[in-house]
Design an enzyme around this catalytic site. Structure first.
Site, PDB file in Angstrom:
ATOM      1  N   CYS A 172       2.080   6.255  -7.482  1.00  0.00           N
ATOM      2  CA  CYS A 172       1.109   6.051  -6.372  1.00  0.00           C
ATOM      3  C   CYS A 172       1.270   7.397  -5.669  1.00  0.00           C
ATOM      4  O   CYS A 172       2.543   7.806  -5.252  1.00  0.00           O
ATOM      5  CB  CYS A 172       1.334   5.061  -5.601  1.00  0.00           C
ATOM      6  SG  CYS A 172       0.425   4.820  -4.049  1.00  0.00           S
ATOM      7  N   ILE A 214       0.678  -1.187  -0.132  1.00  0.00           N
ATOM      8  CA  ILE A 214       0.005   0.037   0.032  1.00  0.00           C
ATOM      9  C   ILE A 214       0.852   1.293  -0.075  1.00  0.00           C
ATOM     10  O   ILE A 214       1.555   1.503   1.149  1.00  0.00           O
ATOM     11  CB  ILE A 214      -0.986  -0.130   1.150  1.00  0.00           C
ATOM     12  CG1 ILE A 214      -1.834  -1.172   1.103  1.00  0.00           C
ATOM     13  CG2 ILE A 214      -1.711   1.358   1.286  1.00  0.00           C
ATOM     14  CD1 ILE A 214      -3.166  -1.230   2.012  1.00  0.00           C
ATOM     15  N   GLY A 267      -2.758   8.755  -7.667  1.00  0.00           N
ATOM     16  CA  GLY A 267      -1.949   8.340  -8.590  1.00  0.00           C
ATOM     17  C   GLY A 267      -1.431   9.610  -9.298  1.00  0.00           C
ATOM     18  O   GLY A 267      -1.913  10.479  -9.608  1.00  0.00           O
ATOM     19  N   THR A 317      -0.812   7.882  -2.676  1.00  0.00           N
ATOM     20  CA  THR A 317      -1.733   7.213  -1.462  1.00  0.00           C
ATOM     21  C   THR A 317      -1.101   7.834  -0.402  1.00  0.00           C
ATOM     22  O   THR A 317      -1.739   8.317   0.619  1.00  0.00           O
ATOM     23  CB  THR A 317      -1.851   5.699  -1.650  1.00  0.00           C
ATOM     24  OG1 THR A 317      -2.790   5.366  -2.641  1.00  0.00           O
ATOM     25  CG2 THR A 317      -2.449   5.413  -0.401  1.00  0.00           C
ATOM     26  N   ARG A 318       0.108   7.572  -0.286  1.00  0.00           N
ATOM     27  CA  ARG A 318       0.934   7.898   1.132  1.00  0.00           C
ATOM     28  C   ARG A 318       0.792   9.633   1.486  1.00  0.00           C
ATOM     29  O   ARG A 318       0.512  10.059   2.322  1.00  0.00           O
ATOM     30  CB  ARG A 318       2.320   7.507   1.246  1.00  0.00           C
ATOM     31  CG  ARG A 318       2.357   6.029   1.289  1.00  0.00           C
ATOM     32  CD  ARG A 318       3.921   5.481   1.443  1.00  0.00           C
ATOM     33  NE  ARG A 318       4.041   4.124   1.263  1.00  0.00           N
ATOM     34  CZ  ARG A 318       5.029   3.212   1.481  1.00  0.00           C
ATOM     35  NH1 ARG A 318       6.068   3.847   1.069  1.00  0.00           N
ATOM     36  NH2 ARG A 318       5.086   1.960   1.225  1.00  0.00           N
ATOM     37  N   GLY A 356       4.159   2.166  -4.757  1.00  0.00           N
ATOM     38  CA  GLY A 356       4.440   2.271  -6.221  1.00  0.00           C
ATOM     39  C   GLY A 356       4.848   3.649  -6.786  1.00  0.00           C
ATOM     40  O   GLY A 356       4.919   4.832  -6.061  1.00  0.00           O
ATOM     41  N   GLY A 405       6.920  -0.652  -5.743  1.00  0.00           N
ATOM     42  CA  GLY A 405       8.354  -0.248  -4.961  1.00  0.00           C
ATOM     43  C   GLY A 405       9.620  -0.781  -5.544  1.00  0.00           C
ATOM     44  O   GLY A 405      10.736  -0.289  -5.262  1.00  0.00           O
ATOM     45  N   TYR A 465     -16.328  12.865  -4.771  1.00  0.00           N
ATOM     46  CA  TYR A 465     -16.065  12.308  -3.251  1.00  0.00           C
ATOM     47  C   TYR A 465     -14.812  11.996  -3.217  1.00  0.00           C
ATOM     48  O   TYR A 465     -14.373  11.620  -2.091  1.00  0.00           O
ATOM     49  CB  TYR A 465     -16.949  11.457  -2.865  1.00  0.00           C
ATOM     50  CG  TYR A 465     -17.249  10.210  -3.697  1.00  0.00           C
ATOM     51  CD1 TYR A 465     -16.317   9.053  -3.535  1.00  0.00           C
ATOM     52  CD2 TYR A 465     -18.216   9.972  -4.985  1.00  0.00           C
ATOM     53  CE1 TYR A 465     -16.322   7.982  -4.525  1.00  0.00           C
ATOM     54  CE2 TYR A 465     -17.958   9.094  -5.681  1.00  0.00           C
ATOM     55  CZ  TYR A 465     -17.282   7.964  -5.384  1.00  0.00           C
ATOM     56  OH  TYR A 465     -16.999   6.887  -6.290  1.00  0.00           O
TER      57      TYR A 465
HETATM   58  P1  5GP Z   1       5.587   0.157  -9.316  1.00  0.00           P
HETATM   59  O1  5GP Z   1       6.251  -1.024  -9.593  1.00  0.00           O
HETATM   60  O2  5GP Z   1       5.480   0.859 -10.443  1.00  0.00           O
HETATM   61  O3  5GP Z   1       6.383   0.824  -8.253  1.00  0.00           O
HETATM   62  O4  5GP Z   1       4.135  -0.144  -8.377  1.00  0.00           O
HETATM   63  C1  5GP Z   1       3.209  -1.135  -9.297  1.00  0.00           C
HETATM   64  C2  5GP Z   1       1.945  -0.789  -8.499  1.00  0.00           C
HETATM   65  O5  5GP Z   1       1.397   0.290  -7.983  1.00  0.00           O
HETATM   66  C3  5GP Z   1       0.816  -1.586  -8.873  1.00  0.00           C
HETATM   67  O6  5GP Z   1       0.905  -3.155  -9.278  1.00  0.00           O
HETATM   68  C4  5GP Z   1      -0.365  -1.053  -7.878  1.00  0.00           C
HETATM   69  O7  5GP Z   1      -0.661  -1.777  -6.968  1.00  0.00           O
HETATM   70  C5  5GP Z   1       0.107   0.265  -7.694  1.00  0.00           C
HETATM   71  N1  5GP Z   1      -0.295   1.372  -8.498  1.00  0.00           N
HETATM   72  C6  5GP Z   1      -0.764   1.519  -9.752  1.00  0.00           C
HETATM   73  N2  5GP Z   1      -1.454   2.708  -9.914  1.00  0.00           N
HETATM   74  C7  5GP Z   1      -1.721   3.256  -8.866  1.00  0.00           C
HETATM   75  C8  5GP Z   1      -2.304   4.535  -8.233  1.00  0.00           C
HETATM   76  O8  5GP Z   1      -2.862   5.274  -9.132  1.00  0.00           O
HETATM   77  N3  5GP Z   1      -2.383   4.699  -7.143  1.00  0.00           N
HETATM   78  C9  5GP Z   1      -1.805   3.824  -6.277  1.00  0.00           C
HETATM   79  N4  5GP Z   1      -2.138   4.085  -4.827  1.00  0.00           N
HETATM   80  N5  5GP Z   1      -1.317   2.619  -6.562  1.00  0.00           N
HETATM   81  C10 5GP Z   1      -1.305   2.275  -7.646  1.00  0.00           C
END
Ligand code: 5GP
Length: 344
Positions: free
Chosen positions: A185, A179, A289, A187-188, A182, A220, A284
């Site tokens: 991402c 969580i 991302g 979210t954090r 990414g 990650g 809402y």
């Molecule tokens: P990466 O390998 O690019 O570091 O991470 C890939 C993962 O990031 C994906 O499999 C998914 O779990 C997460 N992810 C993809 N798009 C988004 C997003 O828009 N928001 C968030 N919070 N996570 C994402």
């Protein structure tokens, strides 16, 4: 209010300590892993690295390129039903492709349509939500398991042992862990919620293996060494977005700027993705991302070679003849510096 004072770690906080080894060459390292699953009777054999179910990495052409090396793809969920039917009907037994869906009724309807047109063609599904902690999600996994007893179900995302166990007991074979780590991402940043990915992997793997389940470390990884660390931490599968993005197989538009070619890469909860698939960001919620432009990286083949070469080499440094042995043979050392950055 409770504070967990134990330090939780990320890939950047550790290195793998080398160990005495009898292995003389990388070529003698076997990265193929056979897996049996907790619920499904399907048997898997492959290199357990999966391209993420994002629309710029989880494509049919990525599946084809990765399949040649026994790597897998979690397809994104935005193709038309007839395209999945065609793809899965042609899939050979050796390739592993996950059909992805969320828990909304439109996703389930499309899945049922594909299953009806190509019964038995889909063997692996990825039930994917940003927050795997809701009761609705657990009951969805549980009823999906009842309807499809022999399907390999990967479900997530979560980052703690308790929820890993709950999802396995509800019917998941593989729990997807991550969580907020990414590459695209936010979210954090937007919510303040998350968990360092190396510790999440160690803790969730421990919980899953205790029940006979598996985990997929998702997000990650920024370089091959991070993938080796994820496997060293106990991940059975590793999912990659950013590392597979920006290639010919990623699809999407190519933009030219100052004589260079670029490809857009964005999170599936970014404004770009929501504009494309959901008619914009709902009132809402906020986007979680971001969108980046990556310099075009050409065919994914070169990246695959780098990844497999790196992970194989990590195995020789610790004397792991097979990928399976990497976890047992891994001791992490905590570090304050990863790389010598003198030349950038
Ligand atoms: P990466 O390998 O690019 O570091 O991470 C890939 C993962 O990031 C994906 O499999 C998914 O779990 C997460 N992810 C993809 N798009 C988004 C997003 O828009 N928001 C968030 N919070 N996570 C994402």
């Amino acid at each position: 209010m409770h504070i967990d004072n134990e330090i939780k770690l990320d890939f950047k906080d550790v290195l793998i300590r080398p160990k005495r080894s009898t292995l003389s060459s990388r070529s003698s390292v076997d990265l193929v892993r056979p897996f049996k699953f907790l619920h499904s009777k399907t048997e898997y054999a492959g290199i357990p690295i999966i391209a993420a179910n994002m629309d710029t990495t989880g494509t049919f052409s990525m599946a084809e390129a990765l399949g040649k090396h026994q790597l897998s793809v979690a397809l994104h969920k935005h193709y038309d039903a007839k395209d999945y039917v065609e793809f899965f009907s042609k899939l050979t037994n050796k390739s592993t492709a996950f059909y992805s869906l969320g828990i909304g009724s439109a996703d389930m309807k499309k899945f049922e349509e594909v299953m009806k047109a190509a019964p038995d063609a889909i063997k692996y599904v990825c039930i994917d939500v940003a927050n795997g902690y809701t009761e609705t999600f657990v009951s969805f996994v549980s009823s999906f398991r009842k309807s499809f007893p022999n399907m390999v179900i990967m479900a997530g995302n979560v980052v703690t042992g308790d929820m890993t166990e709950e999802l396995l007991l509800a019917g998941a074979d593989i729990v997807k862990v991550g969580i907020g780590p990414g590459s695209v991402c936010t979210t954090r940043k937007m919510t303040g919620v998350g968990y360092p990915q190396l510790s999440a992997t160690i803790e969730c793997a421990d919980a899953a293996h205790g029940l006979g389940g598996l985990i997929c470390a998702d997000g990650g990884c920024t370089r091959p060494g991070d993938i080796a660390k994820a496997f060293g931490a106990g991940a059975d599968f590793v999912m990659l977005g950013g590392m597979f993005a920006g290639h010919d197989e990623s699809g999407g538009e190519v933009l030219e700027k100052d004589g260079k070619k670029y490809r857009a890469f964005y999170g599936m909860s970014s404004k770009s993705a929501m504009d494309k698939y959901a008619g914009g960001v709902a009132h809402y919620r906020a986007a979680e991302g971001k969108t980046v432009l990556l310099e075009d990286r050409g065919p994914v083949e070169g990246t695959i070679q780098d990844i497999l070469g790196g992970v194989r080499s990590a195995c020789t440094y610790v004397g792991a003849r097979r990928l399976k042995e990497l976890t047992k043979r891994t001791t992490f050392v905590r570090v304050t510096q990863q790389l010598n950055e003198v030349f950038g």
